[in-house]
Design a protein around this motif. Structure first.
Motif, PDB file in Angstrom:
ATOM      1  N   VAL A  28       0.708  -1.068   0.354  1.00  0.00           N
ATOM      2  CA  VAL A  28      -0.100   0.020  -0.021  1.00  0.00           C
ATOM      3  C   VAL A  28       0.949   1.333  -0.227  1.00  0.00           C
ATOM      4  N   LEU A  29       1.826   1.431   0.553  1.00  0.00           N
ATOM      5  CA  LEU A  29       2.591   2.717   0.767  1.00  0.00           C
ATOM      6  C   LEU A  29       3.546   2.764  -0.418  1.00  0.00           C
ATOM      7  N   ARG A  30       3.840   1.776  -1.066  1.00  0.00           N
ATOM      8  CA  ARG A  30       4.923   2.557  -2.219  1.00  0.00           C
ATOM      9  C   ARG A  30       3.258   2.639  -3.649  1.00  0.00           C
ATOM     10  N   ARG A  35       2.060   7.709  -1.062  1.00  0.00           N
ATOM     11  CA  ARG A  35       2.972   8.794  -1.295  1.00  0.00           C
ATOM     12  C   ARG A  35       2.724   9.968  -1.153  1.00  0.00           C
ATOM     13  N   ARG A  36       2.138  10.412  -2.368  1.00  0.00           N
ATOM     14  CA  ARG A  36       1.142  12.367  -2.780  1.00  0.00           C
ATOM     15  C   ARG A  36       1.144  12.083  -1.209  1.00  0.00           C
ATOM     16  N   VAL A  37      -0.223  11.094  -0.169  1.00  0.00           N
ATOM     17  CA  VAL A  37      -1.182  11.529   0.870  1.00  0.00           C
ATOM     18  C   VAL A  37       0.572  12.209   1.658  1.00  0.00           C
ATOM     19  N   LEU A  38       1.209  11.035   1.976  1.00  0.00           N
ATOM     20  CA  LEU A  38       2.403  10.669   2.887  1.00  0.00           C
ATOM     21  C   LEU A  38       3.375  12.348   2.802  1.00  0.00           C
ATOM     22  N   ARG A  40       1.866  15.096   1.386  1.00  0.00           N
ATOM     23  CA  ARG A  40       1.130  16.427   1.994  1.00  0.00           C
ATOM     24  C   ARG A  40       0.564  16.235   3.658  1.00  0.00           C
ATOM     25  N   VAL A  41       0.634  14.795   3.318  1.00  0.00           N
ATOM     26  CA  VAL A  41       0.102  14.956   5.800  1.00  0.00           C
ATOM     27  C   VAL A  41       1.717  15.838   5.899  1.00  0.00           C
ATOM     28  N   THR A  42       2.712  15.572   5.582  1.00  0.00           N
ATOM     29  CA  THR A  42       3.797  15.507   6.707  1.00  0.00           C
ATOM     30  C   THR A  42       4.396  16.787   5.768  1.00  0.00           C
ATOM     31  N   GLY A  43       4.300  17.827   5.082  1.00  0.00           N
ATOM     32  CA  GLY A  43       4.258  18.685   4.846  1.00  0.00           C
ATOM     33  C   GLY A  43       3.577  19.667   5.556  1.00  0.00           C
ATOM     34  N   THR A  44       2.035  19.853   5.632  1.00  0.00           N
ATOM     35  CA  THR A  44       1.483  20.244   6.529  1.00  0.00           C
ATOM     36  C   THR A  44       1.652  20.419   8.188  1.00  0.00           C
ATOM     37  N   VAL A  45       2.476  18.955   8.622  1.00  0.00           N
ATOM     38  CA  VAL A  45       2.917  19.227   9.759  1.00  0.00           C
ATOM     39  C   VAL A  45       3.925  19.701  10.507  1.00  0.00           C
ATOM     40  N   ILE A  46       4.538  19.637   9.314  1.00  0.00           N
ATOM     41  CA  ILE A  46       6.081  20.698   9.497  1.00  0.00           C
ATOM     42  C   ILE A  46       5.664  21.854   9.112  1.00  0.00           C
ATOM     43  N   GLY A  47       4.941  22.683   7.672  1.00  0.00           N
ATOM     44  CA  GLY A  47       4.548  23.551   8.129  1.00  0.00           C
ATOM     45  C   GLY A  47       4.013  24.482   9.048  1.00  0.00           C
ATOM     46  N   ALA A  48       2.889  23.784   9.746  1.00  0.00           N
ATOM     47  CA  ALA A  48       2.297  23.728  11.126  1.00  0.00           C
ATOM     48  C   ALA A  48       2.706  23.886  12.804  1.00  0.00           C
ATOM     49  N   PHE A  49       4.296  22.958  12.231  1.00  0.00           N
ATOM     50  CA  PHE A  49       5.269  23.158  13.400  1.00  0.00           C
ATOM     51  C   PHE A  49       6.166  24.726  13.451  1.00  0.00           C
ATOM     52  N   GLY A  50       6.372  25.028  12.026  1.00  0.00           N
ATOM     53  CA  GLY A  50       7.258  26.241  11.778  1.00  0.00           C
ATOM     54  C   GLY A  50       6.101  27.261  12.079  1.00  0.00           C
ATOM     55  N   ILE A  51       4.899  27.417  11.325  1.00  0.00           N
ATOM     56  CA  ILE A  51       4.663  28.696  11.783  1.00  0.00           C
ATOM     57  C   ILE A  51       3.886  28.872  13.364  1.00  0.00           C
ATOM     58  N   ARG A  52       4.101  27.735  14.446  1.00  0.00           N
ATOM     59  CA  ARG A  52       3.629  28.015  15.634  1.00  0.00           C
ATOM     60  C   ARG A  52       4.910  28.281  16.277  1.00  0.00           C
ATOM     61  N   LEU A  53       5.948  27.858  16.313  1.00  0.00           N
ATOM     62  CA  LEU A  53       7.644  28.017  16.665  1.00  0.00           C
ATOM     63  C   LEU A  53       7.523  29.901  16.394  1.00  0.00           C
ATOM     64  N   ALA A  54       7.290  30.556  14.649  1.00  0.00           N
ATOM     65  CA  ALA A  54       7.224  31.714  14.428  1.00  0.00           C
ATOM     66  C   ALA A  54       5.825  32.624  15.860  1.00  0.00           C
TER      67      ALA A  54
END
Length: 57
Positions: A28-30, A35-38, A40-54
């Motif tokens: 399934v993961l291949r 991969r696109r979903v993962l 997007r989710v990873t990018g959203t989480v990293i972006g949210a952490f960056g905004i929260r940190l800023a």
């Protein structure tokens, strides 16, 4: 010593569980769609952490 032994046993069990789940989900993961979903989710989480940190004091 007993506490360290329990910690090691729990670590081995947890690693075995993760490995087993990864093997079951391997096909399934291949898929490109997964991969696109993962990505997007990873990018959203990293972006949210960056905004929260800023915005934090």
């Amino acid at each position: 010593m007993l506490l360290a032994g329990v910690h090691v046993v729990l670590g081995v069990l947890w690693s075995s569980l993760l490995t087993g789940c990864a093997r079951m989900l391997r096909d399934v993961l291949r898929r490109e769609s997964a991969r696109r979903v993962l990505d997007r989710v990873t990018g959203t989480v990293i972006g949210a952490f960056g905004i929260r940190l800023a915005l934090s004091d």
